[in-house]
Design a protein around this motif. Structure first.
Motif, PDB file in Angstrom:
ATOM      1  N   VAL A 166      30.738  45.943  37.340  1.00  0.00           N
ATOM      2  CA  VAL A 166      31.633  44.944  36.731  1.00  0.00           C
ATOM      3  C   VAL A 166      32.286  45.274  35.169  1.00  0.00           C
ATOM      4  O   VAL A 166      33.321  45.318  34.799  1.00  0.00           O
ATOM      5  N   ALA A 167      31.130  45.446  34.507  1.00  0.00           N
ATOM      6  CA  ALA A 167      31.461  45.742  32.983  1.00  0.00           C
ATOM      7  C   ALA A 167      32.092  47.051  32.672  1.00  0.00           C
ATOM      8  O   ALA A 167      33.130  47.098  31.861  1.00  0.00           O
ATOM      9  N   GLU A 168      31.846  47.785  33.637  1.00  0.00           N
ATOM     10  CA  GLU A 168      32.877  49.494  33.472  1.00  0.00           C
ATOM     11  C   GLU A 168      34.227  48.920  33.735  1.00  0.00           C
ATOM     12  O   GLU A 168      35.015  49.551  32.917  1.00  0.00           O
ATOM     13  N   ARG A 169      34.532  48.139  34.744  1.00  0.00           N
ATOM     14  CA  ARG A 169      36.024  47.834  34.790  1.00  0.00           C
ATOM     15  C   ARG A 169      36.391  46.898  33.856  1.00  0.00           C
ATOM     16  O   ARG A 169      37.581  47.145  33.518  1.00  0.00           O
ATOM     17  N   MET A 170      35.662  46.191  33.234  1.00  0.00           N
ATOM     18  CA  MET A 170      36.164  45.136  32.173  1.00  0.00           C
ATOM     19  C   MET A 170      36.493  45.986  31.004  1.00  0.00           C
ATOM     20  O   MET A 170      37.176  45.787  30.338  1.00  0.00           O
ATOM     21  N   LYS A 171      35.629  47.035  30.691  1.00  0.00           N
ATOM     22  CA  LYS A 171      35.877  47.796  29.428  1.00  0.00           C
ATOM     23  C   LYS A 171      37.315  48.526  29.452  1.00  0.00           C
ATOM     24  O   LYS A 171      37.635  48.985  28.384  1.00  0.00           O
ATOM     25  N   ALA A 172      37.693  48.870  30.574  1.00  0.00           N
ATOM     26  CA  ALA A 172      39.140  49.307  30.779  1.00  0.00           C
ATOM     27  C   ALA A 172      40.055  48.165  30.285  1.00  0.00           C
ATOM     28  O   ALA A 172      41.296  48.601  30.061  1.00  0.00           O
ATOM     29  N   LEU A 173      39.771  47.153  30.333  1.00  0.00           N
ATOM     30  CA  LEU A 173      40.909  45.901  29.825  1.00  0.00           C
ATOM     31  C   LEU A 173      40.613  45.598  28.616  1.00  0.00           C
ATOM     32  O   LEU A 173      41.758  44.999  28.240  1.00  0.00           O
ATOM     33  N   GLY A 174      39.555  45.812  27.944  1.00  0.00           N
ATOM     34  CA  GLY A 174      39.663  45.131  26.442  1.00  0.00           C
ATOM     35  C   GLY A 174      38.103  45.627  25.837  1.00  0.00           C
ATOM     36  O   GLY A 174      37.211  46.177  26.533  1.00  0.00           O
ATOM     37  N   ALA A 175      38.403  45.666  24.575  1.00  0.00           N
ATOM     38  CA  ALA A 175      37.218  46.122  23.717  1.00  0.00           C
ATOM     39  C   ALA A 175      36.150  45.396  23.561  1.00  0.00           C
ATOM     40  O   ALA A 175      35.070  45.658  23.071  1.00  0.00           O
ATOM     41  N   VAL A 176      36.145  43.933  23.820  1.00  0.00           N
ATOM     42  CA  VAL A 176      35.217  42.940  23.636  1.00  0.00           C
ATOM     43  C   VAL A 176      35.164  42.250  24.903  1.00  0.00           C
ATOM     44  O   VAL A 176      36.056  41.941  25.661  1.00  0.00           O
ATOM     45  N   VAL A 177      33.927  41.929  25.413  1.00  0.00           N
ATOM     46  CA  VAL A 177      33.537  41.007  26.503  1.00  0.00           C
ATOM     47  C   VAL A 177      32.837  39.820  25.987  1.00  0.00           C
ATOM     48  O   VAL A 177      31.851  40.024  25.004  1.00  0.00           O
ATOM     49  N   SER A 178      32.892  38.779  26.912  1.00  0.00           N
ATOM     50  CA  SER A 178      32.106  37.549  26.502  1.00  0.00           C
ATOM     51  C   SER A 178      30.850  37.429  27.251  1.00  0.00           C
ATOM     52  O   SER A 178      31.328  37.357  28.613  1.00  0.00           O
ATOM     53  N   VAL A 179      29.850  37.142  26.776  1.00  0.00           N
ATOM     54  CA  VAL A 179      28.405  36.969  27.665  1.00  0.00           C
ATOM     55  C   VAL A 179      28.343  35.384  27.416  1.00  0.00           C
ATOM     56  O   VAL A 179      28.143  34.917  26.431  1.00  0.00           O
ATOM     57  N   LYS A 180      28.213  34.574  28.527  1.00  0.00           N
ATOM     58  CA  LYS A 180      27.820  33.105  28.507  1.00  0.00           C
ATOM     59  C   LYS A 180      26.917  32.970  29.395  1.00  0.00           C
ATOM     60  O   LYS A 180      26.663  33.537  30.605  1.00  0.00           O
ATOM     61  N   ALA A 181      26.002  31.953  28.968  1.00  0.00           N
ATOM     62  CA  ALA A 181      25.010  31.492  29.686  1.00  0.00           C
ATOM     63  C   ALA A 181      24.700  30.014  29.885  1.00  0.00           C
ATOM     64  O   ALA A 181      24.974  29.532  28.793  1.00  0.00           O
ATOM     65  N   ASN A 182      24.325  29.344  31.053  1.00  0.00           N
ATOM     66  CA  ASN A 182      24.197  28.114  31.135  1.00  0.00           C
ATOM     67  C   ASN A 182      22.663  28.088  31.696  1.00  0.00           C
ATOM     68  O   ASN A 182      22.367  28.345  33.021  1.00  0.00           O
ATOM     69  N   GLY A 183      21.755  27.766  30.822  1.00  0.00           N
ATOM     70  CA  GLY A 183      19.995  27.873  31.463  1.00  0.00           C
ATOM     71  C   GLY A 183      19.889  26.819  32.509  1.00  0.00           C
ATOM     72  O   GLY A 183      19.407  27.165  33.495  1.00  0.00           O
ATOM     73  N   PRO A 184      20.145  25.615  32.236  1.00  0.00           N
ATOM     74  CA  PRO A 184      19.752  24.492  33.400  1.00  0.00           C
ATOM     75  C   PRO A 184      20.442  24.798  34.672  1.00  0.00           C
ATOM     76  O   PRO A 184      20.148  24.751  35.803  1.00  0.00           O
ATOM     77  N   ARG A 185      21.824  25.446  34.525  1.00  0.00           N
ATOM     78  CA  ARG A 185      22.622  25.831  35.966  1.00  0.00           C
ATOM     79  C   ARG A 185      22.039  27.321  36.415  1.00  0.00           C
ATOM     80  O   ARG A 185      22.313  27.493  37.559  1.00  0.00           O
ATOM     81  N   GLY A 186      21.469  28.067  35.401  1.00  0.00           N
ATOM     82  CA  GLY A 186      20.759  29.249  36.202  1.00  0.00           C
ATOM     83  C   GLY A 186      22.148  30.055  36.259  1.00  0.00           C
ATOM     84  O   GLY A 186      22.000  30.935  37.461  1.00  0.00           O
ATOM     85  N   GLU A 187      22.998  30.250  35.229  1.00  0.00           N
ATOM     86  CA  GLU A 187      24.324  31.011  35.647  1.00  0.00           C
ATOM     87  C   GLU A 187      24.561  31.874  34.318  1.00  0.00           C
ATOM     88  O   GLU A 187      24.244  31.331  33.301  1.00  0.00           O
ATOM     89  N   VAL A 188      25.221  33.026  34.797  1.00  0.00           N
ATOM     90  CA  VAL A 188      25.744  33.859  33.488  1.00  0.00           C
ATOM     91  C   VAL A 188      27.046  34.378  34.079  1.00  0.00           C
ATOM     92  O   VAL A 188      27.215  34.676  35.152  1.00  0.00           O
ATOM     93  N   LYS A 189      27.877  34.456  32.726  1.00  0.00           N
ATOM     94  CA  LYS A 189      29.294  34.629  33.052  1.00  0.00           C
ATOM     95  C   LYS A 189      29.367  35.857  32.153  1.00  0.00           C
ATOM     96  O   LYS A 189      29.189  35.834  30.948  1.00  0.00           O
ATOM     97  N   VAL A 190      30.547  36.811  32.611  1.00  0.00           N
ATOM     98  CA  VAL A 190      30.829  38.017  31.926  1.00  0.00           C
ATOM     99  C   VAL A 190      32.326  38.144  31.956  1.00  0.00           C
ATOM    100  O   VAL A 190      32.845  38.170  33.101  1.00  0.00           O
TER     101      VAL A 190
END
Length: 314
Positions: A166-190
């Motif tokens: 997924v990150a390889e494909r995102m790299k082709a779209l932009g120079a910066v990616v956002s990494v988000k996390a919600n501990g209680p929900r047990g989720e990570v978003k990129v």
């Protein structure tokens, strides 16, 4: 200054040098009486740093390290050259290293690998890896970054290769990616914001971790996250930096923990073990882990720590 040893377990060293090679051409090896460290650190504090520690006894035997600097030796070397030498040890009968000096080439890490040909005949391979012993003042500058208390600790998805795709494909779209996390929900978003579209991927079923046992070049410690709140924590990092970190999947890590420090950096703790029953999490009544506490191992294992500085979206 004196350094010599026999390599008893080259596989971890091969995994480490293979995963670190895409990040930099230069590596610092730190030898102490009890520990071996691999350090990637540029002069700029705004670049990605990697600090790796492992017990010397896990890979070395007949080990001698002597110096006027607390019996510590720091050697800067060309990482691809070292990686090739380590790779040749994988199927060898014996391998040794020794710090020597050549009148023409200067300081060398002499590596002798005793192997055999396909027909069974003895084959000795010699590698002379040029090294630069660091001075006391240079060694004093090698310190892991001081970061604030993470707002969240959370395990990364498995296998890590699916995140890299997924990150390889995102790299082709932009120079910066956002990494988000919600501990209680047990989720990570990129996510990435491109010129014509915004792309976001979410992984669930992850574990929030409150206390993390880490082994740094300064010794063992336990790091604790702040009070977990049901909210998203976000850090933007370089897309290339993120993809290079994800290359650590070649080292076959047992666990990877993401720690987000808003406004500063994202830190990834990569744990590698001989078995998957080890537990990197400090035992605590509030700690969630993927391994039963009774099967938890010790801290005498390999840890890579990746520091990815925050980047601003362009």
């Amino acid at each position: 200054m004196r350094l010599k040893a026999r390599i008893t377990n080259p596989r971890p060293l091969h995994n480490l040098t293979s995963s670190l090679s895409p990040l930099s051409k230069s590596l610092v090896l730190k030898f102490t009486p009890t520990q071996l460290a691999l350090i990637l650190k540029d002069a700029s504090e705004s670049s990605t740093q990697v600090w790796c520690t492992l017990p010397a006894a896990s890979v070395l035997d007949d080990y001698v390290v002597e110096s006027t600097l607390r019996n510590e030796i720091y050697l800067q070397c060309h990482l691809p050259t070292l990686a090739r030498a380590v790779k040749s040890m994988l199927h060898a009968h014996n391998a040794t290293i020794k710090l020597t000096r050549s009148p023409t080439l200067g300081a060398l890490l002499a590596i002798l690998v005793e192997s055999e040909t396909t027909s069974g005949r003895p084959l000795n391979i010699s590698h002379n890896v040029p090294v630069i012993p660091l001075k006391r003042t240079q060694a004093a500058e090698l310190r892991e970054p001081r970061v604030g208390v993470p707002a969240v600790y959370i395990t990364m998805p498995k296998p890590l290769t699916m995140v890299k795709v997924v990150a390889e494909r995102m790299k082709a779209l932009g120079a910066v990616v956002s990494v988000k996390a919600n501990g209680p929900r047990g989720e990570v978003k990129v996510s990435v914001l491109g010129a014509h579209a915004e792309v976001e991927t979410t992984w669930g079923g992850l574990k929030e971790v409150r206390n993390v046992a880490v082994e740094t070049t300064a010794g063992a410690s336990t790091r604790q996250a702040g009070e977990g709140a049901d909210e998203w924590v976000e850090v933007s990092v370089g897309a290339r930096d993120f993809v290079k970190f994800l290359n650590c999947h070649v080292a076959n890590p047992a666990h990877v923990i993401c720690a987000l420090i808003p406004g500063m950096c994202a830190v990834f703790y990569v744990y590698m073990y001989s078995t998957t029953t080890h537990n990197p999490f400090a035992t605590n009544s509030t700690t969630s882990s993927t391994v039963d506490e009774a099967a938890a191992g010790t801290r005498n294992d390999t840890l890579l720590t990746y520091y990815l500085p925050m980047r601003h979206s362009i």
